[in-house]
Design an enzyme around this catalytic site. Structure first.
Site, PDB file in Angstrom:
ATOM      1  N   GLY A  12       0.825  -1.206   0.000  1.00 43.49           N
ATOM      2  CA  GLY A  12       0.000   0.000   0.000  1.00 43.49           C
ATOM      3  C   GLY A  12       0.860   1.257   0.000  1.00 43.49           C
ATOM      4  CE  LYS A  91     -14.936 -11.693   7.494  1.00 45.51           C
ATOM      5  NZ  LYS A  91     -15.636 -12.349   6.364  1.00 45.51           N
ATOM      6  CE  LYS A 105      -1.026 -16.862  23.750  1.00 48.32           C
ATOM      7  NZ  LYS A 105      -1.876 -17.961  23.319  1.00 48.32           N
ATOM      8  CE1 TYR A 145      -9.120   2.841   8.110  1.00 47.49           C
ATOM      9  CE2 TYR A 145      -9.650   4.970   9.068  1.00 47.49           C
ATOM     10  CZ  TYR A 145      -8.716   4.087   8.559  1.00 47.49           C
ATOM     11  OH  TYR A 145      -7.395   4.446   8.496  1.00 47.49           O
ATOM     12  CE  LYS A 149      -6.947   1.032  10.714  1.00 49.62           C
ATOM     13  NZ  LYS A 149      -5.601   0.494  10.549  1.00 49.62           N
TER      14      LYS A 149
HETATM   15  N1  LIG Z   1      -2.753   7.327   4.800  1.00 50.58           N
HETATM   16  C1  LIG Z   1      -3.209   7.916   5.880  1.00 50.58           C
HETATM   17  O1  LIG Z   1      -3.352   9.137   5.895  1.00 50.58           O
HETATM   18  C2  LIG Z   1      -3.529   7.107   7.109  1.00 50.58           C
HETATM   19  C3  LIG Z   1      -4.049   7.786   8.210  1.00 50.58           C
HETATM   20  C4  LIG Z   1      -4.368   7.054   9.351  1.00 50.58           C
HETATM   21  C5  LIG Z   1      -4.110   5.705   9.415  1.00 50.58           C
HETATM   22  N2  LIG Z   1      -3.593   5.065   8.338  1.00 50.58           N
HETATM   23  C6  LIG Z   1      -3.396   3.627   8.452  1.00 50.58           C
HETATM   24  O2  LIG Z   1      -2.156   3.242   7.885  1.00 50.58           O
HETATM   25  C7  LIG Z   1      -2.295   1.978   7.242  1.00 50.58           C
HETATM   26  C8  LIG Z   1      -1.821   2.093   5.799  1.00 50.58           C
HETATM   27  O3  LIG Z   1      -2.603   3.069   5.140  1.00 50.58           O
HETATM   28  P1  LIG Z   1      -2.338   3.476   3.614  1.00 50.58           P
HETATM   29  O4  LIG Z   1      -2.660   4.907   3.494  1.00 50.58           O
HETATM   30  O5  LIG Z   1      -1.013   2.989   3.203  1.00 50.58           O
HETATM   31  O6  LIG Z   1      -3.516   2.668   2.927  1.00 50.58           O
HETATM   32  P2  LIG Z   1      -3.480   1.744   1.616  1.00 50.58           P
HETATM   33  O7  LIG Z   1      -4.909   1.424   1.313  1.00 50.58           O
HETATM   34  O8  LIG Z   1      -2.658   2.356   0.563  1.00 50.58           O
HETATM   35  O9  LIG Z   1      -2.724   0.457   2.142  1.00 50.58           O
HETATM   36  C9  LIG Z   1      -3.367  -0.588   2.815  1.00 50.58           C
HETATM   37  C10 LIG Z   1      -2.812  -1.887   2.273  1.00 50.58           C
HETATM   38  O10 LIG Z   1      -3.438  -2.975   2.963  1.00 50.58           O
HETATM   39  C11 LIG Z   1      -3.823  -3.954   2.011  1.00 50.58           C
HETATM   40  N3  LIG Z   1      -4.946  -4.698   2.584  1.00 50.58           N
HETATM   41  C12 LIG Z   1      -6.214  -4.259   2.816  1.00 50.58           C
HETATM   42  N4  LIG Z   1      -6.949  -5.228   3.381  1.00 50.58           N
HETATM   43  C13 LIG Z   1      -6.119  -6.300   3.511  1.00 50.58           C
HETATM   44  C14 LIG Z   1      -6.300  -7.621   4.018  1.00 50.58           C
HETATM   45  N5  LIG Z   1      -7.475  -8.016   4.518  1.00 50.58           N
HETATM   46  N6  LIG Z   1      -5.237  -8.460   3.982  1.00 50.58           N
HETATM   47  C15 LIG Z   1      -4.048  -8.078   3.459  1.00 50.58           C
HETATM   48  N7  LIG Z   1      -3.823  -6.850   2.968  1.00 50.58           N
HETATM   49  C16 LIG Z   1      -4.852  -5.975   2.994  1.00 50.58           C
HETATM   50  C17 LIG Z   1      -4.191  -3.164   0.767  1.00 50.58           C
HETATM   51  O11 LIG Z   1      -4.183  -3.925  -0.413  1.00 50.58           O
HETATM   52  C18 LIG Z   1      -3.112  -2.088   0.786  1.00 50.58           C
HETATM   53  O12 LIG Z   1      -1.936  -2.502   0.122  1.00 50.58           O
HETATM   54  C19 LIG Z   1      -3.759   1.569   7.350  1.00 50.58           C
HETATM   55  O13 LIG Z   1      -3.886   0.661   8.426  1.00 50.58           O
HETATM   56  C20 LIG Z   1      -4.457   2.860   7.685  1.00 50.58           C
HETATM   57  O14 LIG Z   1      -5.603   2.653   8.446  1.00 50.58           O
HETATM   58  C21 LIG Z   1      -3.300   5.747   7.176  1.00 50.58           C
END
Ligand SMILES: NC(=O)c1ccc[n+]([C@@H]2O[C@H](COP(=O)([O-])OP(=O)(O)OC[C@H]3O[C@@H](n4cnc5c(N)ncnc54)[C@H](O)[C@@H]3O)[C@@H](O)[C@H]2O)c1
Length: 314
Positions: A12, A91, A105, A145, A149
């Site tokens: 991601g 999920k 763990k 979401y 979280k």
């Molecule tokens: N980008 C932001 O501004 C931001 C802000 C707050 C929190 N976050 C958190 O940071 C993390 C990364 O965010 P991002 O911006 O890179 O988002 P993104 O959507 O680009 O990356 C998420 C990645 O997780 C993968 N993914 C989703 N569901 C999955 C599953 N069930 N199994 C395996 N892989 C799965 C997706 O394919 C993707 O590659 C996330 O947990 C997000 O909640 C991001």
């Protein structure tokens, strides 16, 4: 010492930058992703590296790998995608957390959870400190979401208290940079793509709502510092850039930097859209000696140049 590190969501936006940083620091990286919102393109430059592996896997199912540390980032982060299949979003957060905590763990290793500022909901406290408990609508369209979280954080702290698992919880605020998706509805990517195409830029409400934006390189440094901090500092800790901008000013800045002919148009504010969001990062500054250094204009220029290349090639 070289570690073998698992990064879920490693293909991601943030995960791909994190994989790169961990490899640059001399580690082995196993990137796990189901490619829902991520892509191989984000990590294609790492595929030749013998210390980088990629596994297509959905973290709602158990995973058996032998690693020294886990960064759990898998979860769609933009409303467009997390609302596409809200049940799968919850999920991913909840069952994904259980599976990664279970793996930690079994292996007796540290696991870091990428939580989010969204757990504060539409905050009544400004800026948000980690002690603020949030104002979230549990049945609204963003709840899959936000509540997913929040539940993941609960699980992390229960595994910590009950089973003595080594945990780290970060609350990430709005982050931007190269490798964001052009169509994910997040404000910076959306405005840049519209500006580069000279299309109208839609502002929801009057544009006076504020956001703070952290450049991805700054964030990744904070994430790694948190993982490497002493075991008794478990968080949650806010990671973000506290400098606030109104959405209207952001749109004007992007139009100027791209030399665009785009016009700003106004649309009604969507349900549950937070009016203000700004991290208090005193805890991160004190405990991790971390603060963001990259100014918005510098980060925007790098992001604009990424999208310029991307749009030329599509
Ligand atoms: N980008 C932001 O501004 C931001 C802000 C707050 C929190 N976050 C958190 O940071 C993390 C990364 O965010 P991002 O911006 O890179 O988002 P993104 O959507 O680009 O990356 C998420 C990645 O997780 C993968 N993914 C989703 N569901 C999955 C599953 N069930 N199994 C395996 N892989 C799965 C997706 O394919 C993707 O590659 C996330 O947990 C997000 O909640 C991001």
């Amino acid at each position: 010492m070289k570690k073998r590190i698992l990064v879920t969501g490693g293909a991601g936006f943030i995960g791909s930058h994190l994989c790169e940083e961990l490899l640059n620091k001399g580690n082995e990286v196993i990137c796990v992703d189901n490619f829902f919102t991520g892509s191989k393109q984000n990590v294609i430059h790492l595929l030749d590296n013998p210390y980088f592996e990629i596994i297509r896997h959905d973290i709602t199912f158990p995973l058996y790998v032998e690693v020294d540390e886990i960064y759990n980032l898998a979860c769609p982060a933009s409303p467009v995608y997390y609302r596409f299949d809200p049940v799968q979003t919850t999920k991913t957060s909840v069952m994904g957390a259980i599976n990664m905590l279970g793996l930690a763990k079994r292996l007796k290793i540290k696991v870091l959870q990428a939580s989010t500022s969204e757990i504060y909901g539409d905050p009544e406290v400004h800026p948000q400190t980690e002690g603020y408990r949030g104002n979230v609508n549990p049945i609204g369209p963003r709840a899959c979401y936000d509540e997913g979280k929040r539940c993941a954080e609960t699980l992390f702290f229960d595994y910590y208290r009950q089973l003595r698992i080594k945990i780290k919880v970060i609350r990430v605020f709005n982050t931007y940079g190269p490798k964001m998706q052009p169509d994910d509805g997040r404000v910076i990517s959306n405005f840049i793509v519209k500006a580069l195409k000279d299309k109208d830029i839609a502002i929801y409400g009057d544009g006076s709502q504020t956001r703070s934006f952290c450049y991805v390189d700054d964030l990744v440094k904070g994430i790694v510092k948190m993982m490497n901090s002493s075991d008794d500092f478990v968080g949650p800790v806010n990671l973000g850039n506290p400098t606030e901008y109104t959405i209207l000013n952001l749109a004007k800045k992007i139009i100027k930097l791209t030399d665009s002919k785009s016009k700003i148009i106004y649309k009604p504010l969507p349900e549950d859209d937070p009016k203000q969001r700004q991290p208090n990062i005193e805890l991160a500054t004190r405990e991790l000696k971390w603060e963001p250094n990259i100014q918005l204009e510098e980060g925007l220029k790098k992001t604009i140049s990424y999208f310029e290349k991307l749009l030329k090639n599509t």
